[in-house]
Design an enzyme around this catalytic site. Sequence first.
Site, PDB file in Angstrom:
ATOM      1  N   ASP A  39       0.845  -1.395   0.047  1.00  0.00           N
ATOM      2  CA  ASP A  39       0.136  -0.072   0.086  1.00  0.00           C
ATOM      3  C   ASP A  39       0.923   1.056   0.089  1.00  0.00           C
ATOM      4  OD1 ASP A  39      -1.532   2.064   0.534  1.00  0.00           O
ATOM      5  OD2 ASP A  39      -2.445   1.140   2.545  1.00  0.00           O
ATOM      6  N   GLU A  41      29.906   8.062   2.463  1.00  0.00           N
ATOM      7  CA  GLU A  41      30.049   6.543   2.589  1.00  0.00           C
ATOM      8  C   GLU A  41      29.932   5.788   1.442  1.00  0.00           C
ATOM      9  OE1 GLU A  41      27.161   4.779   5.068  1.00  0.00           O
ATOM     10  OE2 GLU A  41      26.019   6.833   5.155  1.00  0.00           O
ATOM     11  N   CYS A  93      26.465   8.513   7.930  1.00  0.00           N
ATOM     12  CA  CYS A  93      25.790   9.435   7.674  1.00  0.00           C
ATOM     13  C   CYS A  93      26.451  10.661   8.697  1.00  0.00           C
ATOM     14  CB  CYS A  93      24.324   9.538   7.795  1.00  0.00           C
ATOM     15  SG  CYS A  93      23.621   8.069   6.804  1.00  0.00           S
ATOM     16  N   SER A 110      18.162   0.004  14.034  1.00  0.00           N
ATOM     17  CA  SER A 110      19.044   1.221  13.731  1.00  0.00           C
ATOM     18  C   SER A 110      18.124   2.407  14.159  1.00  0.00           C
ATOM     19  CB  SER A 110      19.169   1.421  12.232  1.00  0.00           C
ATOM     20  OG  SER A 110      18.140   1.657  11.400  1.00  0.00           O
ATOM     21  N   HIS A 150      18.976  14.390  11.325  1.00  0.00           N
ATOM     22  CA  HIS A 150      19.451  13.298  10.400  1.00  0.00           C
ATOM     23  C   HIS A 150      18.418  12.746   9.732  1.00  0.00           C
ATOM     24  CE1 HIS A 150      21.138  10.500   7.686  1.00  0.00           C
ATOM     25  NE2 HIS A 150      20.734   9.391   8.520  1.00  0.00           N
ATOM     26  N   LYS A 210       9.754  10.441  14.997  1.00  0.00           N
ATOM     27  CA  LYS A 210      10.168   9.892  16.252  1.00  0.00           C
ATOM     28  C   LYS A 210      11.121  10.619  17.114  1.00  0.00           C
ATOM     29  CE  LYS A 210       9.446   5.555  13.705  1.00  0.00           C
ATOM     30  NZ  LYS A 210       8.466   4.490  13.848  1.00  0.00           N
ATOM     31  N   ASN A 262      16.714   9.222   1.002  1.00  0.00           N
ATOM     32  CA  ASN A 262      18.267   9.504   2.023  1.00  0.00           C
ATOM     33  C   ASN A 262      19.352  10.027   1.316  1.00  0.00           C
ATOM     34  OD1 ASN A 262      20.006   9.359   4.102  1.00  0.00           O
ATOM     35  ND2 ASN A 262      19.375   7.157   4.547  1.00  0.00           N
TER      36      ASN A 262
END
Length: 408
Positions: A47, A97, A129, A219, A251, A260, A295
Site C-alpha cells: 500500500d 560513505e 551519515c 537502527s 538526520h 520519532k 536519504n
Amino acid sequence: MLKTKQKDKYIHTEKENYMQVGIESIGFYTSRYFIDLKTLAKERGEDYNKYYTGIGQEKMAVPPPDEDIVTMAANAAHEALQNAEVNAIDMVMFATESGIDQSKAAGIYVHSLLELPQTCRVVELKQACYSATAALQMAYGHIHLHPESKVLVLASDIARYGLGAAGEPTQGAGAIALLVSASPKLLALDAHAGFYTDDVMDFWRPNYRDEALVDGKYSVRIYLKALAGAWEHYQGKSGLKFEDFQHFCYHLPFTRMAEKAHKQLAKITGHRDMDENVLAEHIRDSLIYNRITGNLYAASLYLGLLSLLENSEKDLSGQRLGLFSYGSGCVGEFFSGVVQNGYRSYLMKDEHLKVLNSRIELSYPEYAKFYSYTIPTDGGTYLLPKNETGLFRFAALENHKRIYERVQ
Ligand code: COA
C-alpha cells in the site's frame, strides 16, 4: 548516565566571547531522475500509504550511471561558490560513505573540476551519515585558528539497500556543499556540541558489497539512544534547554524518523505533553526536500537545514536551531547555531525548486535498469551512456581511471 572521562562542570560561555564562525553558503544538487514511491509500491505489492505516511517519503532520487558522488558534489559546490572568494579556500573535506576509491579522496576530483587553489588540503572522511558533521566541526576549529581562510565541506552519497530490500523506499542520492567561514551569512555555529559513540552493527557495508547491510528497526532504536546520549552531553556543556530552540533539524534517513526523534527529545526533556502541533511545527519545514529526494546519507541533515531555511514562511533571523547528526555504527552529535540576519538573500530557493520540479520521472523498469548498471572493472576504455546531468558528468573509464567532464 553517560560514560564520560570528563568530571569537571561545564560552564556555558556566552557566544559573544567567540568569533562568529559558521555556514556562509549552501549548495545543493540531486539527480535529474526520480521514481515516485507509488510506482515502487505497486511493484512491491505494498500500500503506497506505507511509504507516503508510514515512512514519510514520496519520491526518491535515482542517479543515472554517469552520475556519482564526485559529479553531485561538484555541482553542489559550484552552486555554493557562486559568489564566494574561492582563493581563500585552503581546505576541502569530502564526507561520504559511497567512496569510489580506497585511496584517493573524491574531493581531489572536485577540487580539480572547480579549479580551486593548489594551496589547499583535501581529504575524505567516513563515519556513515555522520561524517559531514565531523567535517563541519573541524572546519569550525580551523577557521578559529585561521580566520581569513574558508573551508569547503562536501557531503555526497548514493543510498543503496537493494531491489526489494526493506530499506529500498528510503534510498536517494544527492549532495550538499557548505562553505564555512568567519562570515557566516546563513548560520553561526555555537561553540558547544554533545557526542555519543557506541560500537553497534545497525548498518554497515563491507568493502566487497555495493549495498548496505542493515538491521532497520534496530537502527531506529540506536538512533534514538544516540540522540538521548548526545543531548545529555550537549546540555551539560551548554546549559541550553529544549525551549531555547525555535526549530530542530535531524538526520533524515526518512522523514518519519525526525518525528520519532523529536517526540523522544521532547519526552526526555520533560515536554512529553507539549501540543503536537507545536512539536510538528518545530520540524515541519525541514522535511520538505528530503521527502522528495530520499536519504542522502551524509548530506541528509544539511538538506534538512536547507529545507527549513528556504521553506519557512517566518523570518528565522536570530533564532537558535538544534541539529542532530547520526551515523550508524554509531556516532551521534547534537549541536546548534543561530540563523543570521538577512540570511534569505543568500539562499537559492527558486533555483532549487526549478531543479526539483523539472526532474524526469522513471518507470519501474527504467529505475531498475539505472540501479543495476555496473561499471566495467577490466581496465578497458569505456564511454558511459550519456544521460541528463548537471554541469559535470562521469564521462568515461580508462585504465581503471575515472574521467569527468564539464557538460556546458
Ligand atoms: N499506511 C500507513 N502506515 C503504514 C502502512 C500503511 N498502509 N503500513 C505500514 N505503515 C507504517 C508502520 O506502522 C510503521 O510505522 P511506525 O514506524 O510508526 O511503527 C511504518 O509504516 C513502517 O512500517 P514497517 O512495517 O516498520 O516497515 P519496514 O519493516 O518495511 O521497515 C524501516 C521500515 C525504516 C526499518 C526500513 O525502511 C529500513 O530498514 N530502512 C533503512 C534503515 C534506516 O533508515 N534506519 C534509520 C536509522 S539510520
